[in-house]
Design a protein around this motif. Structure first.
Motif, PDB file in Angstrom:
ATOM      1  N   THR A   1       0.828  -1.206   0.000  1.00  0.00           N
ATOM      2  CA  THR A   1       0.000   0.000   0.000  1.00  0.00           C
ATOM      3  C   THR A   1       0.860   1.253   0.000  1.00  0.00           C
ATOM      4  N   ILE A   2       1.928   1.249   0.802  1.00  0.00           N
ATOM      5  CA  ILE A   2       2.838   2.399   0.855  1.00  0.00           C
ATOM      6  C   ILE A   2       3.458   2.658  -0.509  1.00  0.00           C
ATOM      7  N   LEU A   3       3.910   1.588  -1.172  1.00  0.00           N
ATOM      8  CA  LEU A   3       4.521   1.735  -2.499  1.00  0.00           C
ATOM      9  C   LEU A   3       3.491   2.254  -3.504  1.00  0.00           C
ATOM     10  N   ILE A   4       2.310   1.656  -3.514  1.00  0.00           N
ATOM     11  CA  ILE A   4       1.275   2.047  -4.478  1.00  0.00           C
ATOM     12  C   ILE A   4       0.848   3.500  -4.243  1.00  0.00           C
ATOM     13  N   GLN A   5       0.755   3.899  -2.977  1.00  0.00           N
ATOM     14  CA  GLN A   5       0.400   5.280  -2.674  1.00  0.00           C
ATOM     15  C   GLN A   5       1.480   6.241  -3.175  1.00  0.00           C
ATOM     16  N   GLY A   6       2.740   5.863  -2.977  1.00  0.00           N
ATOM     17  CA  GLY A   6       3.834   6.690  -3.472  1.00  0.00           C
ATOM     18  C   GLY A   6       3.778   6.872  -4.974  1.00  0.00           C
ATOM     19  N   LEU A   7       3.479   5.787  -5.695  1.00  0.00           N
ATOM     20  CA  LEU A   7       3.365   5.868  -7.152  1.00  0.00           C
ATOM     21  C   LEU A   7       2.191   6.752  -7.569  1.00  0.00           C
ATOM     22  N   CYS A   8       1.077   6.642  -6.859  1.00  0.00           N
ATOM     23  CA  CYS A   8      -0.100   7.466  -7.188  1.00  0.00           C
ATOM     24  C   CYS A   8       0.175   8.940  -6.942  1.00  0.00           C
ATOM     25  N   VAL A   9       0.818   9.238  -5.822  1.00  0.00           N
ATOM     26  CA  VAL A   9       1.141  10.632  -5.508  1.00  0.00           C
ATOM     27  C   VAL A   9       2.068  11.220  -6.560  1.00  0.00           C
ATOM     28  N   ALA A  10       2.988  10.379  -7.044  1.00  0.00           N
ATOM     29  CA  ALA A  10       3.924  10.831  -8.081  1.00  0.00           C
ATOM     30  C   ALA A  10       3.274  10.908  -9.461  1.00  0.00           C
ATOM     31  N   GLY A  11       2.028  10.470  -9.585  1.00  0.00           N
ATOM     32  CA  GLY A  11       1.319  10.526 -10.857  1.00  0.00           C
ATOM     33  C   GLY A  11       1.522   9.317 -11.745  1.00  0.00           C
ATOM     34  N   ASP A  12       2.264   8.324 -11.268  1.00  0.00           N
ATOM     35  CA  ASP A  12       2.524   7.114 -12.064  1.00  0.00           C
ATOM     36  C   ASP A  12       1.482   6.054 -11.688  1.00  0.00           C
ATOM     37  N   VAL A  13       0.216   6.350 -11.987  1.00  0.00           N
ATOM     38  CA  VAL A  13      -0.890   5.501 -11.533  1.00  0.00           C
ATOM     39  C   VAL A  13      -0.892   4.160 -12.253  1.00  0.00           C
ATOM     40  N   TYR A  14      -0.487   4.148 -13.507  1.00  0.00           N
ATOM     41  CA  TYR A  14      -0.492   2.887 -14.250  1.00  0.00           C
ATOM     42  C   TYR A  14       0.532   1.912 -13.680  1.00  0.00           C
ATOM     43  N   LYS A  15       1.680   2.437 -13.246  1.00  0.00           N
ATOM     44  CA  LYS A  15       2.658   1.562 -12.588  1.00  0.00           C
ATOM     45  C   LYS A  15       2.104   1.090 -11.247  1.00  0.00           C
ATOM     46  N   ALA A  16       1.317   1.955 -10.595  1.00  0.00           N
ATOM     47  CA  ALA A  16       0.674   1.562  -9.330  1.00  0.00           C
ATOM     48  C   ALA A  16      -0.278   0.397  -9.564  1.00  0.00           C
ATOM     49  N   LEU A  17      -1.017   0.442 -10.673  1.00  0.00           N
ATOM     50  CA  LEU A  17      -1.926  -0.654 -11.003  1.00  0.00           C
ATOM     51  C   LEU A  17      -1.160  -1.944 -11.286  1.00  0.00           C
ATOM     52  N   THR A  18      -0.004  -1.802 -11.918  1.00  0.00           N
ATOM     53  CA  THR A  18       0.833  -2.976 -12.168  1.00  0.00           C
ATOM     54  C   THR A  18       1.287  -3.591 -10.849  1.00  0.00           C
ATOM     55  N   CYS A  19       1.658  -2.732  -9.903  1.00  0.00           N
ATOM     56  CA  CYS A  19       2.062  -3.226  -8.574  1.00  0.00           C
ATOM     57  C   CYS A  19       0.892  -3.916  -7.881  1.00  0.00           C
ATOM     58  N   TYR A  20      -0.308  -3.346  -8.045  1.00  0.00           N
ATOM     59  CA  TYR A  20      -1.499  -3.958  -7.458  1.00  0.00           C
ATOM     60  C   TYR A  20      -1.720  -5.360  -8.044  1.00  0.00           C
ATOM     61  N   THR A  21      -1.549  -5.486  -9.365  1.00  0.00           N
ATOM     62  CA  THR A  21      -1.697  -6.791 -10.026  1.00  0.00           C
ATOM     63  C   THR A  21      -0.663  -7.778  -9.493  1.00  0.00           C
ATOM     64  N   ASP A  22       0.584  -7.304  -9.333  1.00  0.00           N
ATOM     65  CA  ASP A  22       1.637  -8.162  -8.790  1.00  0.00           C
ATOM     66  C   ASP A  22       1.288  -8.619  -7.374  1.00  0.00           C
ATOM     67  N   MET A  23       0.742  -7.704  -6.606  1.00  0.00           N
ATOM     68  CA  MET A  23       0.366  -8.001  -5.223  1.00  0.00           C
ATOM     69  C   MET A  23      -0.691  -9.096  -5.169  1.00  0.00           C
ATOM     70  N   VAL A  24      -1.727  -8.953  -5.995  1.00  0.00           N
ATOM     71  CA  VAL A  24      -2.809  -9.944  -6.030  1.00  0.00           C
ATOM     72  C   VAL A  24      -2.273 -11.294  -6.489  1.00  0.00           C
TER      73      VAL A  24
END
Length: 476
Positions: A293-316
């Motif tokens: 969650t911390i990593l995904i939030q950092g990516l979202c704050v930085a505007g790299d939301v698509y990479k955040a979604l990739t991390c979410y997929t990896d997590m699942v």
């Protein structure tokens, strides 16, 4: 009953007293008489104290205020002074002026209790200098700060982000007879780490004072120091603390690595943060939901939301369960880049397949953004889900949307979503009709009325909107 703020009424007092005397319980009757007379006197004092507080709060401190206070013939004892100071907590400088006036003009001798009371009044950002002046004065006359006062002041300082003052207060208490607990030490470290720009010198001052009375650092303590350093972007110092922690026999764990991920994400070093997850796994420390969650939030704050979604997929894919916090992070990030439909799809997937209960704020945020894009069907589906999760339905944006852009069928669907048993509440109908009238959509309101249940068609607050007499126009 008195402790709950309820008074014994005179009629009840007379009746109870009569019964006691009838039963020849003279001792209890005499005690009741003494109690009632004391409460009558106290009520009169309370009324005067309330008036004094009102005068001080309403007017600037002046001869006029002093004159009014003197006319009240205040009985100045410790209780009265405490009550007035308590009533002036929102007016710290006026509280201080009253504090000094009592001593200078009325001859009242302040003690440890009244000094502690005025410190609570002054413990705010706009009066912090006066706070330390009074603290110094209190020490000079031989009084100490009470532990209860410390707890309340620490909470006020933390809330106002007055971290330098919180540390000075902690140091003062550690030098006195009532020392803060280990948990107070950890809470202070955490509050420093949560500051937008943590001051690292404060961290080491707190640690030094903690160790000065013989405390050794535990794993939780090292984590607190490490958190502060990572939050401040002091990566070299944080690495040194990790080595010190290891030497003390504490191996890094999920908490430690999560703090590294957070610090790197906050500093915009997102690729390094992502690599840290791989490093964790290589050391046998599986990233948990908080780390992801911390990593995904950092990516979202930085505007790299698509990479955040990739991390979410990896997590699942790694069978790590998601929660409402993670959904809130992703929904906010996606809506920020106008990917509202993707946010909606993700939310529905988590709700229906993952059996997740989102936060109420997430529902509200997503519904507003969906209606802003005229996605009524998706919004209604979320409204149904919201009520199924026992949240109060979010009505305001639907009223605005349906009354401006919606059809009668949209209005029916909206009302259906609000139905608890057989029908929505009467106020739901009234509010919707009022919204239609405010937008001047009389015909839509009339069509909706025809398909409403009988009790709504006869509701006076709705019927009267059509029954108002037309104004008479008088020619000049």
């Amino acid at each position: 009953m008195t402790d709950e703020g309820c008074e014994l009424e005179e009629a009840a007092y007379v009746k109870i007293l009569g019964n006691l005397r009838k039963e020849k319980l003279s001792g209890v009757a005499d005690a009741l008489v003494d109690f009632f007379e004391e409460r009558v006197k106290q009520s009169a004092v309370d009324a005067i104290v309330k008036s004094a507080i009102g005068v001080i709060r309403e007017l600037d401190w002046s001869d006029e205020v002093i004159g009014k206070l003197e006319d009240m013939n205040l009985l100045l004892n410790e209780d009265t002074v405490l009550h007035i100071l308590r009533g002036l907590r929102g007016c710290p400088l006026k509280g201080l002026q009253f504090f000094y006036w009592v001593a200078d003009k009325r001859g009242f001798r302040h003690n440890a209790v009244t000094y502690n009371a005025v410190l609570k009044v002054l413990g705010h950002e706009d009066s912090i200098e006066k706070f330390w002046d009074v603290m110094k004065e209190m020490k000079n006359v031989g009084h100490a700060i009470e532990f209860d006062t410390y707890v309340k002041l620490a909470r006020q300082f933390h809330k106002a982000k007055l971290m330098k003052d919180a540390v000075e207060l902690y140091e003062l208490m550690m030098d006195g007879p009532h020392k803060p607990s280990v948990q107070d030490f950890r809470t202070l470290l955490r509050q420093i780490s949560l500051h937008p720009d943590p001051e690292i010198s404060l961290v080491f001052r707190v640690v030094k004072k903690h160790e000065s009375i013989g405390h050794s650092l535990s794993k939780a303590d090292y984590d607190g120091i490490h958190r502060c350093l990572m939050s401040a972007g002091k990566f070299d110092e944080a690495e040194d603390i990790m080595e010190t922690m290891k030497n003390a026999g504490y191996e890094p764990d999920n908490i430690t690595y999560s703090q590294v991920v957070y610090g790197l994400s906050k500093a915009g070093r997102l690729e390094e943060a992502r690599q840290m997850l791989d490093e964790m796994e290589s050391k046998g420390c599986t990233p948990d939901l908080k780390t992801w969650t911390i990593l995904i939030q950092g990516l979202c704050v930085a505007g790299d939301v698509y990479k955040a979604l990739t991390c979410y997929t990896d997590m699942v894919r790694k069978n790590c369960q998601f929660d409402a916090d993670l959904l809130a992070v992703l929904v906010t990030g996606l809506c920020k880049i106008k990917e509202v439909s993707t946010a909606y799809t993700l939310a529905v997937e988590m709700i229906e397949q993952g059996h997740l209960r989102p936060w109420q704020a997430t529902y509200k945020f997503l519904i507003q953004d969906l209606l802003a894009e005229r996605k009524f069907e998706e919004s209604i589906k979320l409204l149904y889900s919201m009520t199924e999760h026992n949240y109060p339905p979010f009505q305001d944006p639907f009223l605005q949307y349906v009354s401006k852009f919606g059809s009668v069928d949209d209005a029916r669907e909206y009302l259906k979503a609000l139905t608890v048993k057989e029908y929505p509440s009467n106020s739901a109908y009234v509010n919707l009709f009022q919204a239609f009238f405010n937008e001047g959509r009389i015909f839509e309101a009339r069509d909706l009325l025809y398909i409403c249940p009988q009790h709504i068609r006869n509701h006076k607050d709705i019927v009267n909107k059509w029954d108002k007499p037309k104004p008479v126009i008088v020619s000049a």
